[in-house]
Design an enzyme around this catalytic site. Structure first.
Site, PDB file in Angstrom:
ATOM      1  N   ARG A 121       0.829  -1.210   0.000  1.00 28.44           N
ATOM      2  CA  ARG A 121       0.000   0.000   0.000  1.00 28.44           C
ATOM      3  C   ARG A 121       0.871   1.271   0.000  1.00 28.44           C
ATOM      4  NH1 ARG A 121      -0.460   4.725   2.568  1.00 28.44           N
ATOM      5  NH2 ARG A 121       0.079   3.688   4.509  1.00 28.44           N
ATOM      6  N   ASP A 122       1.588   1.531   1.057  1.00 26.45           N
ATOM      7  CA  ASP A 122       2.382   2.771   1.142  1.00 26.45           C
ATOM      8  C   ASP A 122       3.494   2.742   0.096  1.00 26.45           C
ATOM      9  OD1 ASP A 122       3.157   5.242   2.092  1.00 26.45           O
ATOM     10  OD2 ASP A 122       3.499   4.600   4.146  1.00 26.45           O
ATOM     11  N   HIS A 158       5.313   4.627  12.624  1.00 25.48           N
ATOM     12  CA  HIS A 158       5.362   4.555  11.157  1.00 25.48           C
ATOM     13  C   HIS A 158       6.395   5.578  10.678  1.00 25.48           C
ATOM     14  CE1 HIS A 158       3.122   4.118   7.189  1.00 25.48           C
ATOM     15  NE2 HIS A 158       3.708   5.281   6.983  1.00 25.48           N
ATOM     16  N   HIS A 184       9.251   7.063   8.106  1.00 24.24           N
ATOM     17  CA  HIS A 184       9.866   7.133   6.779  1.00 24.24           C
ATOM     18  C   HIS A 184      11.340   7.478   6.996  1.00 24.24           C
ATOM     19  CE1 HIS A 184       6.313   6.847   4.039  1.00 24.24           C
ATOM     20  NE2 HIS A 184       5.693   7.027   5.195  1.00 24.24           N
ATOM     21  N   CYS A 233       4.602   9.259  -0.109  1.00 23.62           N
ATOM     22  CA  CYS A 233       3.203   9.664  -0.154  1.00 23.62           C
ATOM     23  C   CYS A 233       3.042  10.627  -1.315  1.00 23.62           C
ATOM     24  CB  CYS A 233       2.764  10.321   1.154  1.00 23.62           C
ATOM     25  SG  CYS A 233       1.056  10.925   1.054  1.00 23.62           S
ATOM     26  N   ASN A 288       9.543   4.130   3.291  1.00 23.33           N
ATOM     27  CA  ASN A 288       9.381   3.782   4.702  1.00 23.33           C
ATOM     28  C   ASN A 288      10.648   3.096   5.213  1.00 23.33           C
ATOM     29  OD1 ASN A 288       6.594   3.590   3.353  1.00 23.33           O
ATOM     30  ND2 ASN A 288       6.100   3.646   5.527  1.00 23.33           N
TER      31      ASN A 288
END
Ligand code: HMG
Ligand code: MG
Length: 323
Positions: free
Chosen positions: A37-38, A229, A231, A262, A271
């Site tokens: 996803r990310d 979370h 990055h 993003c 990430n």
């Protein structure tokens, strides 16, 4: 009889860190894998749905038990994940948790109709990012999530609340801790089961992480409800993770091969790479259930599909060993 020393010319064993536990760390960490996803939401090249499904299957086979599969957002906002309806049924039968992002009731409807049982809403600690990412103010976005969380809970789903820009924002600079705490509290009060603290542009440093975690505890946000979370824009993601572990956090988001970013925050890079995280946790004697060899093979396979090398240092080091 062998004394365990490899014979001259024998292949070296797979490199692994020596296990040396450090005090006051959790015995087990749950890795929330966000690569599909990310990671893939930020790719310029269109990744075929079958490749995404195979990526998720391989991650599950490597021992990851929570794999964020896709997003049910507006397809024009994130075209890379516009195939959520095709992808989700291809992986839904895997014996792992497959959270999906939903921004609103329309997204929830789409996710629930396919049997999703873990959803994530995604708020912002700053007005600028709320506008860029959700076309809403912070409070309008929270109002949009309220019926989503309520209905998801009614249907028995687990709800994660992401909070972006917890440490810094590309438009607003440093983000005051009290601003982050307010939105975290609101997400928990509306019924989120867990929160994920996003350092969307990777500017956090360990002291800042500890300050935010303590401030959250003071406002009755328990550490057990928190994930982190990070990055890795400034190379701080692992140091920040260690600080969070020392504070008692046991849920860490990471992305296989360090994919990610993003599309609505230009300075967001990949990430924290799952391989780098697993290497450190393994050395600390912390159980993750992940097979590092299978994971690196999966990330190498994905890097070949994307046509560019992975930024993960561990992946690169292990790949060189094999040449
Ligand atoms: P909007 O333009 O304000 O939408 O976008 P709207 O509510 O005005 O609706 C406009 C049209 O879109 C309507 O269609 C809706 O039905 C449709 P029309 O009636 O005009 O034909 N629509 C949808 N269609 C499909 N699925 C939906 C949906 N919603 C509305 N779910 C919206 C508002 C929230 C939809 C938009 O801003 C959006 O989709 N944003 C998503 C952005 C995104 O996915 N960003 C990346 C994830 S966040 C992230 O990466 C950070 C994180 O990793 C943590 C960190 O690192 O910090 C989580
Ligand atoms: Mg992110």
């Amino acid at each position: 009889m062998s004394d365990g020393t490899p014979a001259a010319g024998a292949p070296a064993a797979e490199p692994l860190p020596m296990v040396v536990p450090a005090p006051d760390l959790p015995a087990r960490v749950r890795i929330h894998e966000v690569g599909p996803r990310d990671g893939l939401q930020n790719e310029q090249t269109a990744v075929p749905t079958e490749v995404k499904a195979e990526f998720i299957r391989r991650l599950a086979d490597a021992g990851l038990t929570t794999i964020e599969a896709t997003s049910f957002v507006h397809p024009k906002w994130v075209p890379q994940l516009a195939d959520a309806e095709e992808l989700f049924p291809q992986v839904a039968g895997l014996p792992v948790d497959l959270p999906v992002l939903v921004p609103n009731e329309r997204g929830l409807e789409r996710a629930l109709s396919l049997g999703a049982s873990r959803i994530a809403v995604f708020a912002s600690a700053t007005e600028s990012f709320a506008k860029a990412n959700l076309n809403r103010t912070v409070d309008e976005a929270l109002a949009m999530f309220e019926p989503v969380v309520a209905r998801a809970k009614d249907s028995g789903a687990h709800v994660r609340g992401y909070l972006s820009m917890c440490f810094g924002d590309p438009w607003e600079g440093a983000v005051p801790v009290h601003q982050v705490v307010r939105v975290c509290r609101a997400l928990l009060d509306m019924g989120c089961d867990e929160l994920s603290l996003g350092d969307t542009i990777g500017v956090a440093t360990p002291g800042h992480v500890l300050e935010l975690l303590s401030a959250l505890n003071e406002r009755r946000v328990p550490t057990a409800a928190l994930g982190v979370h990070f990055h890795d824009t400034y190379g701080q993601a692992l140091a920040n993770t260690l600080a969070a572990l020392q504070h008692g956090v046991t849920t860490v988001d990471a992305s296989a091969g360090g994919l990610g970013g993003c599309p609505y925050a230009k300075s967001a890079t990949g990430n924290l790479a799952t391989e780098d995280l697993v290497w450190m946790l393994r050395g600390l004697g912390i159980d993750t259930g992940v097979d590092l060899g299978r994971l690196t093979a999966t990330s190498e396979w994905m890097a070949a599909r994307l046509g560019r090398p992975s930024p993960s240092r561990t992946l690169r080091a292990l790949s060189h060993k094999e040449q």
